[in-house]
Design a protein around this motif. Structure first.
Motif, PDB file in Angstrom:
ATOM      1  N   GLY A   1     -23.477-100.392  10.625  1.00 56.75           N
ATOM      2  CA  GLY A   1     -22.107-100.695  10.341  1.00 56.75           C
ATOM      3  C   GLY A   1     -21.614 -99.922   8.799  1.00 56.75           C
ATOM      4  N   CYS A   2     -22.563-100.075   7.911  1.00 57.12           N
ATOM      5  CA  CYS A   2     -22.284 -99.267   6.734  1.00 57.12           C
ATOM      6  C   CYS A   2     -22.094 -97.745   6.985  1.00 57.12           C
TER       7      CYS A   2
ATOM      8  N   HIS B   1     -11.632 -97.843  -3.997  1.00 58.76           N
ATOM      9  CA  HIS B   1     -11.159 -97.307  -2.951  1.00 58.76           C
ATOM     10  C   HIS B   1     -11.216 -95.528  -3.095  1.00 58.76           C
ATOM     11  N   GLY B   2     -12.226 -94.935  -2.251  1.00 59.56           N
ATOM     12  CA  GLY B   2     -12.178 -93.730  -2.211  1.00 59.56           C
ATOM     13  C   GLY B   2     -13.561 -93.069  -3.149  1.00 59.56           C
ATOM     14  N   ASP B   3     -14.102 -94.210  -3.820  1.00 60.50           N
ATOM     15  CA  ASP B   3     -15.562 -93.981  -4.595  1.00 60.50           C
ATOM     16  C   ASP B   3     -16.608 -93.453  -3.591  1.00 60.50           C
ATOM     17  N   ALA B   4     -17.266 -92.386  -4.206  1.00 57.88           N
ATOM     18  CA  ALA B   4     -18.560 -92.122  -3.258  1.00 57.88           C
ATOM     19  C   ALA B   4     -19.758 -93.033  -3.392  1.00 57.88           C
TER      20      ALA B   4
ATOM     21  N   PRO C   1     -16.279 -96.830   3.968  1.00 54.96           N
ATOM     22  CA  PRO C   1     -15.193 -96.700   2.930  1.00 54.96           C
ATOM     23  C   PRO C   1     -14.610 -98.116   3.125  1.00 54.96           C
ATOM     24  N   LEU C   2     -14.568 -98.730   4.246  1.00 57.01           N
ATOM     25  CA  LEU C   2     -13.714 -99.950   4.500  1.00 57.01           C
ATOM     26  C   LEU C   2     -14.738-101.147   3.699  1.00 57.01           C
ATOM     27  N   GLY C   3     -15.995-100.880   3.985  1.00 60.12           N
ATOM     28  CA  GLY C   3     -16.952-101.752   3.458  1.00 60.12           C
ATOM     29  C   GLY C   3     -16.553-101.902   1.954  1.00 60.12           C
TER      30      GLY C   3
ATOM     31  N   ILE D   1     -15.431-105.332  -0.384  1.00 56.06           N
ATOM     32  CA  ILE D   1     -16.380-105.781  -1.330  1.00 56.06           C
ATOM     33  C   ILE D   1     -15.795-105.588  -2.624  1.00 56.06           C
ATOM     34  N   GLY D   2     -15.391-104.511  -3.269  1.00 57.65           N
ATOM     35  CA  GLY D   2     -14.983-104.072  -4.310  1.00 57.65           C
ATOM     36  C   GLY D   2     -13.479-104.379  -4.531  1.00 57.65           C
ATOM     37  N   GLY D   3     -12.700-104.325  -3.583  1.00 59.45           N
ATOM     38  CA  GLY D   3     -11.286-103.996  -3.656  1.00 59.45           C
ATOM     39  C   GLY D   3     -10.630-102.747  -3.725  1.00 59.45           C
TER      40      GLY D   3
END
Length: 392
Positions: free
Chosen positions: A288-289, A306-309, A294-296, A300-302
């Protein structure tokens, strides 16, 4: 006709234990969220540091549970309960003796938060042996009830303390009082055993070394990431949530098979199946990960992440490796083999070296360092287990 009944019972036990463990962990997050909103940032930081000490302080409780689950049929509940009370008293006295040191180290305004920390470790240590007594006698329904009550008692007491007074002292006082009440219930669930002369102390010492190394391995990467990455540490913390999910998801497997590891023949039969079940459960998390990373991260983080590697699949794989390490460690503790404990400490040192000296420029590099150390430990643990089985 007996086999299906046994299978059905095992599945029901697994569901009950899984539900209780998930509920207890979710309750801990509730307390953290409530404290973060009710306390000033400085006080919340103080409470977080004290709760981190609780994680270390419950290592003897984890060891007591392991030893009691393995030895209750051979030693009986009374010597093990006596051992639990002795270890609990020792932990309390030791922590109280460290009050001046810890209060200064954490820059506390007074000694009372650490005093209540010591008083909360007392019932939590006793609960460890009560868990083991129920686990070792295969009373998994009662164990699930006790785990649920423990989560409710600790968190409920902490929340009430927070409501009465927004301070770390009140939270820890509520946690201590709630946990004492749960101990009374747990003692009744175990049949009200009276303490006898302690037995199994040497095994608890060995198990404590192993469990402390495992606790460090589970949490060390977050500390190293905070030190090495600074501004990117928040992104690493997002990934570490997935590590904990993959680590905790198959915990019920270890709870169910640990008592059977006391018998060498059962251990040889059960361990490969248990390892396969753990790996099978975590395959879904890893897949799943990998597919929806990116959706996960956003869930989790909001939007801040978004877009972080953030390679979530690596965090999931590391959590799965940690779950396998725990099962392999249980097996070697049951057999009295101390080589696995040394191997875990070597893995801790290897992780520190890899991340401190080489893999420390990004979230991906740090998790790679932690994953290499953990996966290497799985391989080493499997080799130790295979050689131990041949020797037996």
């Amino acid at each position: 006709m007996s086999a299906p009944a046994t299978t059905t019972t095992t599945r029901l036990d697994a569901l009950l234990i899984t539900g209780a463990l998930l509920g207890a962990n979710a309750a801990s997050y509730v307390l953290t969220i409530a404290a973060a909103r009710a306390l000033a940032p400085a006080i919340f930081g103080e409470l977080s540091a004290l709760l981190a000490l609780v994680v270390i302080g419950v290592v003897p409780a984890m060891s007591l549970q392991t030893v009691a689950a393995l030895r209750v049929t051979s030693l009986g509940p009374r010597p093990l309960f006596g051992l639990g009370l002795s270890v609990s008293a020792g932990m309390t006295v030791l922590t109280l003796a460290l009050v001046p040191l810890l209060a200064g180290l954490l820059h506390l305004d007074g000694p009372w938060p650490v005093v209540w920390l010591a008083l909360s470790l007392a019932p939590l240590t006793v609960l460890g042996v009560l868990h083991g007594l129920l686990q070792g006698t295969h009373r998994f329904g009662a164990l699930a009830l006790l785990v649920s009550l423990e989560g409710l008692g600790k968190v409920g007491g902490g929340v009430i303390g927070l409501w009465l007074s927004p301070s770390s002292t009140s939270v820890l006082a509520g946690t201590a009082i709630g946990s004492f009440l749960v101990v009374l219930t747990g003692w009744r669930l175990c049949g009200g055993p009276r303490p006898a002369r302690p037995a199994g102390g040497a095994e608890v010492m060995h198990a404590s070394q192993a469990m402390l190394a495992l606790v460090l391995l589970v949490n060390l990467d977050l500390v190293l990431a905070r030190h090495q990455l600074a501004a990117q540490a928040g992104g690493y913390a997002v990934g570490a949530v997935v590590t904990k999910i993959a680590y905790w998801l198959p915990q019920a497997v270890g709870v169910l098979v640990l008592p059977r590891m006391a018998d060498a023949d059962d251990r040889r039969r059960m361990l490969p199946k248990a390892l396969a079940v753990c790996a099978g459960l975590d395959v879904f998390v890893i897949a799943g990960c990998a597919l929806f990373g990116p959706l996960g991260v956003s869930l989790i983080g909001g939007s801040n992440y978004h877009g972080d590697a953030i390679p979530l699949w690596q965090f999931a794989l590391m959590g799965s490796c940690l779950a396998l390490v725990q099962l392999l460690l249980f097996s070697r503790i049951a057999s009295g083999d101390r080589r696995s404990t040394v191997a875990v400490w070597i893995a801790v040192a290897a992780e520190v070296a890899l991340i401190t000296l080489w893999l420390n420029d990004s979230v991906g590099q740090v998790v790679t360092g932690a994953l290499l150390a953990t996966a290497g430990l799985v391989i080493a643990g499997t080799v130790i287990e295979a050689r131990g089985t041949k020797r037996a």
